[in-house]
Write an enzyme that holds these catalytic residues in place. Structure first.
Site, PDB file in Angstrom:
ATOM      1  N   ASP A 198       1.433   2.481   3.568  1.00 49.26           N
ATOM      2  CA  ASP A 198       0.578   3.671   3.457  1.00 49.26           C
ATOM      3  C   ASP A 198       1.433   4.937   3.555  1.00 49.26           C
ATOM      4  O   ASP A 198       0.978   5.979   4.035  1.00 49.26           O
ATOM      5  CB  ASP A 198      -0.544   3.698   4.510  1.00 49.26           C
TER       6      ASP A 198
ATOM      7  N   HIS B  39     -10.508   1.156   2.005  1.00 44.82           N
ATOM      8  CA  HIS B  39     -10.245   2.088   3.104  1.00 44.82           C
ATOM      9  C   HIS B  39     -11.484   2.014   3.993  1.00 44.82           C
ATOM     10  O   HIS B  39     -12.507   2.627   3.687  1.00 44.82           O
ATOM     11  CB  HIS B  39     -10.035   3.514   2.580  1.00 44.82           C
TER      12      HIS B  39
ATOM     13  N   HIS C  94      -4.650  -0.863   5.850  1.00 51.11           N
ATOM     14  CA  HIS C  94      -4.080  -0.151   7.011  1.00 51.11           C
ATOM     15  C   HIS C  94      -4.952  -0.254   8.256  1.00 51.11           C
ATOM     16  O   HIS C  94      -5.433   0.763   8.769  1.00 51.11           O
ATOM     17  CB  HIS C  94      -3.776   1.318   6.676  1.00 51.11           C
TER      18      HIS C  94
ATOM     19  N   HIS D 101       0.872  -1.196   0.000  1.00 51.79           N
ATOM     20  CA  HIS D 101       0.000   0.000   0.000  1.00 51.79           C
ATOM     21  C   HIS D 101       0.899   1.232   0.000  1.00 51.79           C
ATOM     22  O   HIS D 101       1.484   1.583   1.017  1.00 51.79           O
ATOM     23  CB  HIS D 101      -0.887  -0.013   1.254  1.00 51.79           C
TER      24      HIS D 101
ATOM     25  N   HIS E 143       1.565   5.377  -1.595  1.00 49.68           N
ATOM     26  CA  HIS E 143       1.169   6.575  -2.356  1.00 49.68           C
ATOM     27  C   HIS E 143       2.422   7.173  -2.982  1.00 49.68           C
ATOM     28  O   HIS E 143       3.356   7.545  -2.273  1.00 49.68           O
ATOM     29  CB  HIS E 143       0.531   7.618  -1.434  1.00 49.68           C
TER      30      HIS E 143
ATOM     31  N   LYS F   1      -9.198  -0.102  -5.641  1.00 46.96           N
ATOM     32  CA  LYS F   1      -9.185   0.473  -4.290  1.00 46.96           C
ATOM     33  C   LYS F   1     -10.466   1.266  -4.059  1.00 46.96           C
ATOM     34  O   LYS F   1     -10.769   2.194  -4.809  1.00 46.96           O
ATOM     35  CB  LYS F   1      -7.968   1.397  -4.155  1.00 46.96           C
TER      36      LYS F   1
HETATM   37  O1  DOR Z   1      -3.394   9.446   5.956  1.00 44.99           O
HETATM   38  C1  DOR Z   1      -3.720   9.131   4.818  1.00 44.99           C
HETATM   39  N1  DOR Z   1      -3.158   9.710   3.735  1.00 44.99           N
HETATM   40  N2  DOR Z   1      -4.668   8.218   4.654  1.00 44.99           N
HETATM   41  C2  DOR Z   1      -5.187   7.940   3.449  1.00 44.99           C
HETATM   42  O2  DOR Z   1      -6.059   7.115   3.367  1.00 44.99           O
HETATM   43  C3  DOR Z   1      -4.735   8.685   2.252  1.00 44.99           C
HETATM   44  C4  DOR Z   1      -3.392   9.207   2.440  1.00 44.99           C
HETATM   45  C5  DOR Z   1      -2.992  10.223   1.381  1.00 44.99           C
HETATM   46  O3  DOR Z   1      -3.285   9.999   0.210  1.00 44.99           O
HETATM   47  O4  DOR Z   1      -2.381  11.219   1.745  1.00 44.99           O
HETATM   48 ZN    ZN Z   2      -3.376   5.033   1.701  1.00 46.33          ZN
END
Ligand code: DOR
Ligand code: ZN
Length: 350
Positions: free
Chosen positions: A255, A149, A183, A13, A15, A110
């Protein structure tokens, strides 16, 4: 000096964002992970083949840049698939025809409840099962996992626990759909794992370390603020229990969610903890401190391989028990534990 080698670590997971942020931070993951599941919550989100393929190729060029920029022979030998971006689509109610056409290009879909976190406004408004049936049945038949999520719009500390009834409804209505609770942060979610055969979970490194006290118990710590928010000590205990004992249905998913420093250290702090470059070091420290280092391989790779039938690119990461001072920032992104020393560092990546 003690060392520990991990084979083909996977971040289930992640970003990576886009543009300059992608270019700056993607190499930090591709350095030490064989692959990662890439979140689709860009603006606009990834909802079609064209944007998916274009994003994947931007990720490839960002992760190969480090290899090309590096003069050493070691890196020149690495090929294009050294780091595998496992692509995801942003959940909407898609037609079966659309999913049949795209299923070979994606790892999973997702699902975000609308507005629950960063860039999720286009997410699901209502969990009315009949509205989702065509998509979820097609995903089940095409073996496309659903990553979720799982938070309601209730009181912030109760959101994940309140979402358990939706997980139950999904797990029972679509028994052949592989559903990953992303998460997880609560004992309630941990207890779901053994109740439904088609439910799995990812766990971050920060939720193994912190509780709400670390975020807001003293001076507010914006770099530890994320969604779902860290919970109570007993929740963290439940997460540690399954992660450290390598429960076969849990996988590491960082995450890691970079935001520029100004977006975190401001009124209206963005949610997200940036851990990508320190995740493996922190995991070694945690597992070693509980005398569970032998279980780390399952948590960071083997479980994900068996659950999803993955064959990652070969990579061997050797860590050593030597202190590592976490940098103050990585290209304007402040990592978790900036300026602090952690007990393990990366010695070598082959
Ligand atoms: O804290 C988070 N940041 N939780 C999420 O689900 C998305 C993520 C983000 O994209 O910044
Ligand atoms: Zn995330």
């Amino acid at each position: 000096m003690r060392t520990h080698t991990l084979i083909m670590p996977l971040d289930m997971h992640l970003h990576l964002r886009d543009g300059a942020m992608l270019e700056a931070i993607a190499p930090l993951s591709s350095y030490s992970f064989s692959g990662a599941v890439i979140m689709p919550n860009l603006v606009p989100p990834i909802t079609n083949k064209q944007s998916l393929e274009a994003y994947k190729s931007r990720i490839r060029s960002a992760t190969n840049r480090r290899i090309n920029d590096d003069d050493s022979d070691e890196f020149e030998l690495m090929d294009m698939d050294y780091f595998e971006p496992l692509m995801t689509l942003f959940y909407q109610n898609y037609s079966r025809e659309f999913l049949e056409d795209i299923c070979d290009d994606i790892f999973a879909i997702k699902l975000y409840p609308a507005g629950i976190t960063t860039n999720s406004d286009g997410g699901v408004e209502s969990f009315e099962i009949e509205q989702m049936r065509e998509t979820l049945e097609a995903m089940s038949e095409l073996s496309i996992p659903l990553l979720v999520h799982g938070e309601s719009d209730g009181f912030v500390m109760d959101r994940e626990a309140e979402f358990m009834s939706i997980y139950e409804m999904l797990a029972l209505s679509f028994p052949d759909l592989k559903i990953v609770m992303e998460h997880i942060t609560t004992k309630a979610a941990v207890q779901m794992l053994d109740r439904y055969k088609n439910l799995y979970a990812t766990i971050t490194v920060h939720h193994l370390l912190i509780t709400l006290d670390d975020v807001a118990g003293a001076a507010l710590q914006p770099h530890l603020f994320c969604k779902p928010i860290a919970k109570r000590p007993e929740d963290r205990e439940a997460l540690r229990e399954v992660a450290l004992n390598a429960h076969p249905k849990v996988m590491f998913g960082s995450d890691s969610a970079p935001h520029p420093q100004h977006a975190k250290e401001s009124c209206g702090c963005a949610a997200g903890v940036f851990t990508a470059p320190i995740a493996l070091q922190l995991l070694c420290e945690i597992f070693d401190s509980e005398d569970k280092l032998d279980n780390l391989q399952a948590f960071v790779s083997d479980n994900a391989q068996s659950i999803h039938g993955l064959c990652p690119e070969f990579k061997e990461v050797t860590l050593k028990q030597e202190p590592f001072k976490v940098p103050e920032s990585y290209s304007l992104v402040v990592p978790m534990y900036a300026n602090r020393s952690i007990a393990w560092s990366i010695e070598d990546v082959l």
